[in-house]
Design a protein around this motif. Structure first.
Motif, PDB file in Angstrom:
ATOM      1  N   TYR A 128     -27.493 -20.464 -52.824  1.00  0.00           N
ATOM      2  CA  TYR A 128     -27.885 -21.876 -52.718  1.00  0.00           C
ATOM      3  C   TYR A 128     -27.203 -22.713 -53.794  1.00  0.00           C
ATOM      4  O   TYR A 128     -26.810 -22.200 -54.835  1.00  0.00           O
ATOM      5  CB  TYR A 128     -29.411 -22.002 -52.898  1.00  0.00           C
ATOM      6  N   ALA A 129     -27.097 -24.001 -53.519  1.00  0.00           N
ATOM      7  CA  ALA A 129     -26.607 -24.947 -54.527  1.00  0.00           C
ATOM      8  C   ALA A 129     -27.658 -26.043 -54.675  1.00  0.00           C
ATOM      9  O   ALA A 129     -28.356 -26.370 -53.708  1.00  0.00           O
ATOM     10  CB  ALA A 129     -25.294 -25.559 -54.076  1.00  0.00           C
ATOM     11  N   VAL A 155     -21.118 -25.933 -47.435  1.00  0.00           N
ATOM     12  CA  VAL A 155     -22.578 -25.949 -47.298  1.00  0.00           C
ATOM     13  C   VAL A 155     -23.042 -25.722 -45.858  1.00  0.00           C
ATOM     14  O   VAL A 155     -22.328 -26.027 -44.900  1.00  0.00           O
ATOM     15  CB  VAL A 155     -23.170 -27.295 -47.812  1.00  0.00           C
ATOM     16  N   VAL A 156     -24.244 -25.175 -45.733  1.00  0.00           N
ATOM     17  CA  VAL A 156     -24.876 -24.957 -44.429  1.00  0.00           C
ATOM     18  C   VAL A 156     -25.760 -26.163 -44.150  1.00  0.00           C
ATOM     19  O   VAL A 156     -26.645 -26.495 -44.941  1.00  0.00           O
ATOM     20  CB  VAL A 156     -25.762 -23.690 -44.460  1.00  0.00           C
ATOM     21  N   LEU A 157     -25.518 -26.828 -43.020  1.00  0.00           N
ATOM     22  CA  LEU A 157     -26.347 -28.005 -42.707  1.00  0.00           C
ATOM     23  C   LEU A 157     -27.122 -27.773 -41.418  1.00  0.00           C
ATOM     24  O   LEU A 157     -26.661 -27.079 -40.527  1.00  0.00           O
ATOM     25  CB  LEU A 157     -25.479 -29.262 -42.568  1.00  0.00           C
ATOM     26  N   VAL A 210     -33.328 -28.672 -62.800  1.00  0.00           N
ATOM     27  CA  VAL A 210     -34.313 -27.708 -63.318  1.00  0.00           C
ATOM     28  C   VAL A 210     -35.434 -27.322 -62.338  1.00  0.00           C
ATOM     29  O   VAL A 210     -35.985 -26.236 -62.447  1.00  0.00           O
ATOM     30  CB  VAL A 210     -34.945 -28.177 -64.657  1.00  0.00           C
ATOM     31  N   CYS A 211     -35.777 -28.159 -61.358  1.00  0.00           N
ATOM     32  CA  CYS A 211     -36.958 -27.851 -60.526  1.00  0.00           C
ATOM     33  C   CYS A 211     -36.617 -27.026 -59.281  1.00  0.00           C
ATOM     34  O   CYS A 211     -37.500 -26.472 -58.647  1.00  0.00           O
ATOM     35  CB  CYS A 211     -37.670 -29.145 -60.125  1.00  0.00           C
ATOM     36  N   LEU A 212     -35.366 -26.959 -58.911  1.00  0.00           N
ATOM     37  CA  LEU A 212     -34.878 -26.235 -57.716  1.00  0.00           C
ATOM     38  C   LEU A 212     -35.469 -26.793 -56.419  1.00  0.00           C
ATOM     39  O   LEU A 212     -35.496 -26.107 -55.394  1.00  0.00           O
ATOM     40  CB  LEU A 212     -35.166 -24.728 -57.827  1.00  0.00           C
ATOM     41  N   GLY A 213     -35.900 -28.033 -56.464  1.00  0.00           N
ATOM     42  CA  GLY A 213     -36.532 -28.631 -55.286  1.00  0.00           C
ATOM     43  C   GLY A 213     -35.544 -29.154 -54.261  1.00  0.00           C
ATOM     44  O   GLY A 213     -35.945 -29.563 -53.169  1.00  0.00           O
ATOM     45  N   CYS A 214     -34.264 -29.142 -54.575  1.00  0.00           N
ATOM     46  CA  CYS A 214     -33.303 -29.873 -53.724  1.00  0.00           C
ATOM     47  C   CYS A 214     -32.216 -28.970 -53.165  1.00  0.00           C
ATOM     48  O   CYS A 214     -31.152 -29.470 -52.808  1.00  0.00           O
ATOM     49  CB  CYS A 214     -32.669 -30.976 -54.558  1.00  0.00           C
ATOM     50  N   VAL A 215     -32.464 -27.655 -53.090  1.00  0.00           N
ATOM     51  CA  VAL A 215     -31.349 -26.756 -52.780  1.00  0.00           C
ATOM     52  C   VAL A 215     -30.874 -26.847 -51.329  1.00  0.00           C
ATOM     53  O   VAL A 215     -31.641 -27.187 -50.430  1.00  0.00           O
ATOM     54  CB  VAL A 215     -31.687 -25.281 -53.113  1.00  0.00           C
ATOM     55  N   VAL A 216     -29.592 -26.494 -51.166  1.00  0.00           N
ATOM     56  CA  VAL A 216     -28.965 -26.419 -49.841  1.00  0.00           C
ATOM     57  C   VAL A 216     -28.262 -25.062 -49.775  1.00  0.00           C
ATOM     58  O   VAL A 216     -27.758 -24.570 -50.790  1.00  0.00           O
ATOM     59  CB  VAL A 216     -27.974 -27.602 -49.651  1.00  0.00           C
ATOM     60  N   GLY A 217     -28.253 -24.444 -48.589  1.00  0.00           N
ATOM     61  CA  GLY A 217     -27.586 -23.149 -48.443  1.00  0.00           C
ATOM     62  C   GLY A 217     -26.072 -23.297 -48.542  1.00  0.00           C
ATOM     63  O   GLY A 217     -25.500 -24.300 -48.130  1.00  0.00           O
ATOM     64  N   MET A 239     -25.982 -36.715 -38.710  1.00  0.00           N
ATOM     65  CA  MET A 239     -24.630 -37.281 -38.704  1.00  0.00           C
ATOM     66  C   MET A 239     -23.685 -36.396 -39.516  1.00  0.00           C
ATOM     67  O   MET A 239     -22.565 -36.102 -39.098  1.00  0.00           O
ATOM     68  CB  MET A 239     -24.683 -38.693 -39.294  1.00  0.00           C
ATOM     69  N   LEU A 240     -24.167 -35.946 -40.685  1.00  0.00           N
ATOM     70  CA  LEU A 240     -23.315 -35.108 -41.544  1.00  0.00           C
ATOM     71  C   LEU A 240     -23.019 -33.767 -40.863  1.00  0.00           C
ATOM     72  O   LEU A 240     -21.903 -33.252 -40.953  1.00  0.00           O
ATOM     73  CB  LEU A 240     -23.992 -34.883 -42.898  1.00  0.00           C
ATOM     74  N   ARG A 241     -24.011 -33.240 -40.150  1.00  0.00           N
ATOM     75  CA  ARG A 241     -23.803 -31.969 -39.436  1.00  0.00           C
ATOM     76  C   ARG A 241     -22.740 -32.154 -38.352  1.00  0.00           C
ATOM     77  O   ARG A 241     -21.855 -31.322 -38.176  1.00  0.00           O
ATOM     78  CB  ARG A 241     -25.134 -31.519 -38.825  1.00  0.00           C
ATOM     79  N   ALA A 242     -22.825 -33.269 -37.635  1.00  0.00           N
ATOM     80  CA  ALA A 242     -21.838 -33.526 -36.566  1.00  0.00           C
ATOM     81  C   ALA A 242     -20.439 -33.654 -37.161  1.00  0.00           C
ATOM     82  O   ALA A 242     -19.456 -33.180 -36.573  1.00  0.00           O
ATOM     83  CB  ALA A 242     -22.219 -34.798 -35.806  1.00  0.00           C
ATOM     84  N   ILE A 243     -20.327 -34.266 -38.327  1.00  0.00           N
ATOM     85  CA  ILE A 243     -19.009 -34.398 -38.973  1.00  0.00           C
ATOM     86  C   ILE A 243     -18.524 -33.031 -39.442  1.00  0.00           C
ATOM     87  O   ILE A 243     -17.366 -32.666 -39.246  1.00  0.00           O
ATOM     88  CB  ILE A 243     -19.078 -35.418 -40.132  1.00  0.00           C
ATOM     89  N   LYS A 244     -19.438 -32.259 -40.040  1.00  0.00           N
ATOM     90  CA  LYS A 244     -19.051 -30.902 -40.471  1.00  0.00           C
ATOM     91  C   LYS A 244     -18.539 -30.082 -39.274  1.00  0.00           C
ATOM     92  O   LYS A 244     -17.537 -29.381 -39.373  1.00  0.00           O
ATOM     93  CB  LYS A 244     -20.253 -30.205 -41.119  1.00  0.00           C
ATOM     94  N   ASN A 245     -19.227 -30.206 -38.127  1.00  0.00           N
ATOM     95  CA  ASN A 245     -18.832 -29.430 -36.950  1.00  0.00           C
ATOM     96  C   ASN A 245     -17.453 -29.828 -36.434  1.00  0.00           C
ATOM     97  O   ASN A 245     -16.849 -29.089 -35.660  1.00  0.00           O
ATOM     98  CB  ASN A 245     -19.870 -29.598 -35.832  1.00  0.00           C
ATOM     99  N   ARG A 246     -16.984 -31.014 -36.846  1.00  0.00           N
ATOM    100  CA  ARG A 246     -15.650 -31.455 -36.405  1.00  0.00           C
ATOM    101  C   ARG A 246     -14.656 -31.479 -37.562  1.00  0.00           C
ATOM    102  O   ARG A 246     -13.668 -32.203 -37.514  1.00  0.00           O
ATOM    103  CB  ARG A 246     -15.758 -32.846 -35.778  1.00  0.00           C
ATOM    104  N   SER A 247     -14.940 -30.692 -38.618  1.00  0.00           N
ATOM    105  CA  SER A 247     -14.133 -30.832 -39.834  1.00  0.00           C
ATOM    106  C   SER A 247     -12.975 -29.841 -39.914  1.00  0.00           C
ATOM    107  O   SER A 247     -12.179 -29.922 -40.840  1.00  0.00           O
ATOM    108  CB  SER A 247     -15.024 -30.698 -41.073  1.00  0.00           C
TER     109      SER A 247
END
Ligand code: FAD
Ligand code: FES
Length: 249
Positions: free
Chosen positions: A232-233, A247-249, A219-226, A192-200
């Motif tokens: 990454y963030a 962000v890249v989704l 601290v663990c870097l387990g949750c990164v997004v491009g 859903m978030l990707r579809a919204i980003k594509n129309r943003s």
């Protein structure tokens, strides 16, 4: 961020698999802002390992609320907590929060993601802003927050994929009805978030992301997004709310 033991004031079902838990606010209640989340555990054993993340769905002067869907062991254990018992909470978490700039705000919630927008919606209404809420799910049975939203005075446009309540289709379709003067805030499944980003394009769009989280505080870097600009963030630290263009989704 504080590491707290907080008393549960209520923990009650909103639907067949979705619960509302209100906790005493303790020393964090004045710090909570729309977009913040908490990491929580109610069990003392090593299984499930680690705390689980939940958006702050509401807050008063003395308490705050989360709404959660029972999807696995941790959330099943949370649903068994009784009033008066204490849970372990890290809060507040997240530095990337929702923006309240602008006069017109569209909130787009998919499934339990709606819980990530309700605190923002209440704040925007208190500020006198124009607020439109669109809430979607696969079917009527999954619109678990609907009665709560109505009780709290939200006017809600409903979408279900099977047409069993509201308009038939995806909640993303609500974007057809608003122009670029509206700021869009969304929380829900990544598709859903990707579809919204594509129309943003041409709009200000804020997305509250979810990722599997181990630590919740960077601290663990387990949750990164491009990031669109490279690198990454951390969703837990730089997020969980990002501008869609970041962000890249
Ligand atoms: C910032 C943030 C805010 C969140 N806010 C809420 C909220 O307000 N209400 C709510 O119900 N849930 C929320 N979640 C998701 C919640 O943390 C998970 O549902 C929970 O950790 C599941 O734990 P469990 O042991 O019950 O299930 P698990 O056994 O850990 O998982 C059960 C199923 O859910 C999936 N899952 C678990 N965690 C996530 C995740 N983070 N993203 C995508 N899929 C996942 C798993 O892949 C698996 O299929 C949030 C997550 C994040 C990161
Ligand atoms: S969950 Fe550990 S860095 Fe984000």
């Amino acid at each position: 961020m504080k590491d707290l033991q907080l008393k549960v004031l209520r923990n009650e079902p909103l639907s067949h698999n979705t619960w509302l838990m209100e906790l005493e606010g303790g020393p964090v209640v004045d710090l909570l802002k729309p977009g913040h989340f908490v990491m929580m555990r109610s069990w003392k054993s090593l299984d499930p390992l680690g705390r689980r993340a939940f958006a702050v769905a509401d807050a008063t002067e003395s308490s705050f609320t989360i709404m959660y869907q029972v999807v696995g062991r941790a959330t099943a254990l949370l649903s068994q907590v009784r009033e008066g018992e204490e849970v372990s909470v890290l809060a507040p978490l997240g530095k990337g929060l929702f923006s309240t700039e602008g006069d017109k705000h569209l909130l787009v919630g998919g499934g339990i993601g709606m819980a990530g927008l309700t605190f923002l919606g209440k704040k925007l209404i208190r500020m006198g802003k124009e607020v439109l809420v669109a809430y979607g799910a696969r079917t009527k049975r999954e619109l678990a927050l609907l009665h709560w939203l109505k009780r709290e005075g939200f006017e809600v446009l409903l979408y279900t994929e099977d047409g069993s309540e509201g308009k038939k289709g995806s909640v993303v379709d609500v974007l057809d009805y608003v122009d670029s003067t509206w700021t869009v805030h969304a929380c829900g499944p990544v598709g859903m978030l990707r579809a919204i980003k594509n129309r943003s394009a041409g709009r200000r769009v804020f997305l509250s992301l979810e990722a599997r989280m181990a630590c919740g505080w960077g601290v663990c870097l387990g949750c990164v997004v491009g990031k669109e600009k490279g690198g990454y963030a951390r969703v837990c630290y730089e997020g969980p709310v990002f501008e869609a263009s970041e962000v890249v989704l």
